[in-house]
Write a protein that holds these residues in place. Sequence first.
Motif, PDB file in Angstrom:
ATOM      1  N   THR A 111     111.514  42.139  48.912  1.00  0.00           N
ATOM      2  CA  THR A 111     112.082  40.977  49.616  1.00  0.00           C
ATOM      3  C   THR A 111     112.565  39.937  48.616  1.00  0.00           C
ATOM      4  N   ILE A 112     111.737  39.643  47.626  1.00  0.00           N
ATOM      5  CA  ILE A 112     112.100  38.628  46.621  1.00  0.00           C
ATOM      6  C   ILE A 112     113.289  39.083  45.781  1.00  0.00           C
ATOM      7  N   GLU A 113     113.445  40.383  45.613  1.00  0.00           N
ATOM      8  CA  GLU A 113     114.584  40.895  44.849  1.00  0.00           C
ATOM      9  C   GLU A 113     115.872  40.918  45.674  1.00  0.00           C
ATOM     10  N   GLU A 114     115.773  41.377  46.920  1.00  0.00           N
ATOM     11  CA  GLU A 114     116.986  41.685  47.679  1.00  0.00           C
ATOM     12  C   GLU A 114     117.493  40.546  48.567  1.00  0.00           C
ATOM     13  N   VAL A 115     116.599  39.733  49.093  1.00  0.00           N
ATOM     14  CA  VAL A 115     117.047  38.682  50.007  1.00  0.00           C
ATOM     15  C   VAL A 115     117.924  37.640  49.292  1.00  0.00           C
ATOM     16  N   PRO A 116     117.562  37.174  48.106  1.00  0.00           N
ATOM     17  CA  PRO A 116     118.475  36.257  47.403  1.00  0.00           C
ATOM     18  C   PRO A 116     119.810  36.914  47.045  1.00  0.00           C
ATOM     19  N   ALA A 117     119.783  38.206  46.754  1.00  0.00           N
ATOM     20  CA  ALA A 117     121.022  38.907  46.418  1.00  0.00           C
ATOM     21  C   ALA A 117     121.988  38.932  47.596  1.00  0.00           C
ATOM     22  N   ALA A 118     121.447  38.795  48.813  1.00  0.00           N
ATOM     23  CA  ALA A 118     122.289  38.744  50.009  1.00  0.00           C
ATOM     24  C   ALA A 118     122.796  37.336  50.295  1.00  0.00           C
ATOM     25  N   GLY A 119     122.394  36.369  49.476  1.00  0.00           N
ATOM     26  CA  GLY A 119     122.898  35.012  49.622  1.00  0.00           C
ATOM     27  C   GLY A 119     121.912  33.998  50.149  1.00  0.00           C
ATOM     28  N   PHE A 120     120.684  34.420  50.439  1.00  0.00           N
ATOM     29  CA  PHE A 120     119.683  33.489  50.970  1.00  0.00           C
ATOM     30  C   PHE A 120     119.053  32.663  49.853  1.00  0.00           C
ATOM     31  N   ALA A 121     118.651  31.456  50.205  1.00  0.00           N
ATOM     32  CA  ALA A 121     117.943  30.577  49.271  1.00  0.00           C
ATOM     33  C   ALA A 121     116.468  30.527  49.663  1.00  0.00           C
ATOM     34  N   ARG A 122     115.598  30.545  48.674  1.00  0.00           N
ATOM     35  CA  ARG A 122     114.150  30.506  48.928  1.00  0.00           C
ATOM     36  C   ARG A 122     113.736  29.095  49.341  1.00  0.00           C
ATOM     37  N   VAL A 123     112.926  28.990  50.372  1.00  0.00           N
ATOM     38  CA  VAL A 123     112.368  27.726  50.823  1.00  0.00           C
ATOM     39  C   VAL A 123     110.994  27.568  50.186  1.00  0.00           C
ATOM     40  N   ASP A 124     110.698  26.390  49.715  1.00  0.00           N
ATOM     41  CA  ASP A 124     109.435  26.124  49.020  1.00  0.00           C
ATOM     42  C   ASP A 124     108.292  26.083  50.033  1.00  0.00           C
ATOM     43  N   GLU A 171      91.369  45.286  57.059  1.00  0.00           N
ATOM     44  CA  GLU A 171      91.460  46.320  56.035  1.00  0.00           C
ATOM     45  C   GLU A 171      91.633  45.750  54.631  1.00  0.00           C
ATOM     46  N   GLY A 172      91.512  44.418  54.513  1.00  0.00           N
ATOM     47  CA  GLY A 172      91.505  43.790  53.201  1.00  0.00           C
ATOM     48  C   GLY A 172      92.859  43.561  52.563  1.00  0.00           C
ATOM     49  N   ARG A 173      93.912  43.513  53.366  1.00  0.00           N
ATOM     50  CA  ARG A 173      95.254  43.253  52.839  1.00  0.00           C
ATOM     51  C   ARG A 173      95.680  41.840  53.239  1.00  0.00           C
ATOM     52  N   PRO A 174      95.753  40.908  52.307  1.00  0.00           N
ATOM     53  CA  PRO A 174      96.102  39.526  52.654  1.00  0.00           C
ATOM     54  C   PRO A 174      97.554  39.400  53.103  1.00  0.00           C
ATOM     55  N   PRO A 175      97.820  38.575  54.100  1.00  0.00           N
ATOM     56  CA  PRO A 175      99.185  38.366  54.564  1.00  0.00           C
ATOM     57  C   PRO A 175      99.994  37.527  53.569  1.00  0.00           C
ATOM     58  N   HIS A 176     101.291  37.720  53.602  1.00  0.00           N
ATOM     59  CA  HIS A 176     102.225  36.922  52.815  1.00  0.00           C
ATOM     60  C   HIS A 176     103.298  36.391  53.767  1.00  0.00           C
ATOM     61  N   TYR A 177     103.665  35.143  53.562  1.00  0.00           N
ATOM     62  CA  TYR A 177     104.638  34.480  54.429  1.00  0.00           C
ATOM     63  C   TYR A 177     105.770  33.959  53.547  1.00  0.00           C
ATOM     64  N   LEU A 178     106.947  34.544  53.690  1.00  0.00           N
ATOM     65  CA  LEU A 178     108.094  34.161  52.870  1.00  0.00           C
ATOM     66  C   LEU A 178     109.141  33.499  53.738  1.00  0.00           C
ATOM     67  N   THR A 179     109.707  32.421  53.243  1.00  0.00           N
ATOM     68  CA  THR A 179     110.677  31.656  54.001  1.00  0.00           C
ATOM     69  C   THR A 179     111.978  31.541  53.217  1.00  0.00           C
ATOM     70  N   TRP A 180     113.073  31.828  53.912  1.00  0.00           N
ATOM     71  CA  TRP A 180     114.401  31.805  53.308  1.00  0.00           C
ATOM     72  C   TRP A 180     115.332  30.998  54.184  1.00  0.00           C
ATOM     73  N   GLN A 181     116.458  30.623  53.633  1.00  0.00           N
ATOM     74  CA  GLN A 181     117.424  29.821  54.394  1.00  0.00           C
ATOM     75  C   GLN A 181     118.847  30.250  54.037  1.00  0.00           C
ATOM     76  N   LYS A 182     119.693  30.275  55.036  1.00  0.00           N
ATOM     77  CA  LYS A 182     121.115  30.475  54.770  1.00  0.00           C
ATOM     78  C   LYS A 182     121.687  29.168  54.268  1.00  0.00           C
ATOM     79  N   PRO A 183     122.332  29.168  53.111  1.00  0.00           N
ATOM     80  CA  PRO A 183     122.850  27.904  52.566  1.00  0.00           C
ATOM     81  C   PRO A 183     123.826  27.226  53.532  1.00  0.00           C
ATOM     82  N   VAL A 184     123.850  25.930  53.470  1.00  0.00           N
ATOM     83  CA  VAL A 184     124.725  25.148  54.345  1.00  0.00           C
ATOM     84  C   VAL A 184     126.157  25.217  53.862  1.00  0.00           C
ATOM     85  N   ASP A 185     126.361  25.254  52.576  1.00  0.00           N
ATOM     86  CA  ASP A 185     127.725  25.288  52.035  1.00  0.00           C
ATOM     87  C   ASP A 185     128.310  26.688  52.093  1.00  0.00           C
TER      88      ASP A 185
END
Length: 237
Positions: free
Chosen positions: A188-201, A223-237
């Motif tokens: 996700t961290i590799e491919e989502v920005p490549a599609a034009g999305f910006a990471r939200v802090d 089962e001992g697998r911690p969740p991860h929550y990633l947030t992205w945004q389509k740029p306004v410009d």
Amino acid sequence: MTDRTHKSGAPWRNFHGRIHGKTLNRRQQDMLETDLGHFSPGPVSWEENPDRTPLDLAGLFPGKDEIWLEIGFGGGEHMVAMAARYPGIGLIGAEPYVNGVAQLLGKIREAEVQNLAIHAGDVRDLFDVIPDGSIAKAFLNYPDPWPKARHHKRRFVTPQYLEPLMRVLAPGAEFRVATDIEDYVRQTIEEVPAAGFARVDHPMDEAWSDWPSTRYEQKALREGRPPHYLTWQKPVD
């Protein structure tokens, strides 16, 4: 992707996920027959809409402030919870797994929410007919992990899905991804920005303030697998 097409004119899209699970009970079958049509977003399939005419989302959700999209809603608990929490929005869900669709319909009956639409099929067909720039928020919750390396190209976070998602999102729209799979986070961290999305802090280990924990998340925690929550945004410009 390929240039091959079906006789209907539909592009040849390989689909690798499950469509059917265990046999549905009589109540679930009845809901599919009687309730599902009420929540149709409009003509999505190539047979119904060979010209790929865009859906009339304003007519589908009259008076709603925004339209949101859930990709692969599973059993529907997140979708129903969000629809109930935000009655001023319209929420479209896509899910090809018939058993999940039946489970969602049962939850809709219990919660008595109506600001929903359901596409019981491949989200790529739905992307074809969602008007450009019309979706204000999209959710991808616990998607199929496709753990084998040779299957990573089947994951949602690849260009064949991310490019049409970017097109239908409005400028500034949010794209949320929840997963318990470390390698899915990596891709996700590799491919989502490549599609034009910006990471939200937003801290990856911190759920969103309106997040309703799902059965998939509870299973991951057991089962001992911690969740991860990633947030992205389509740029306004």
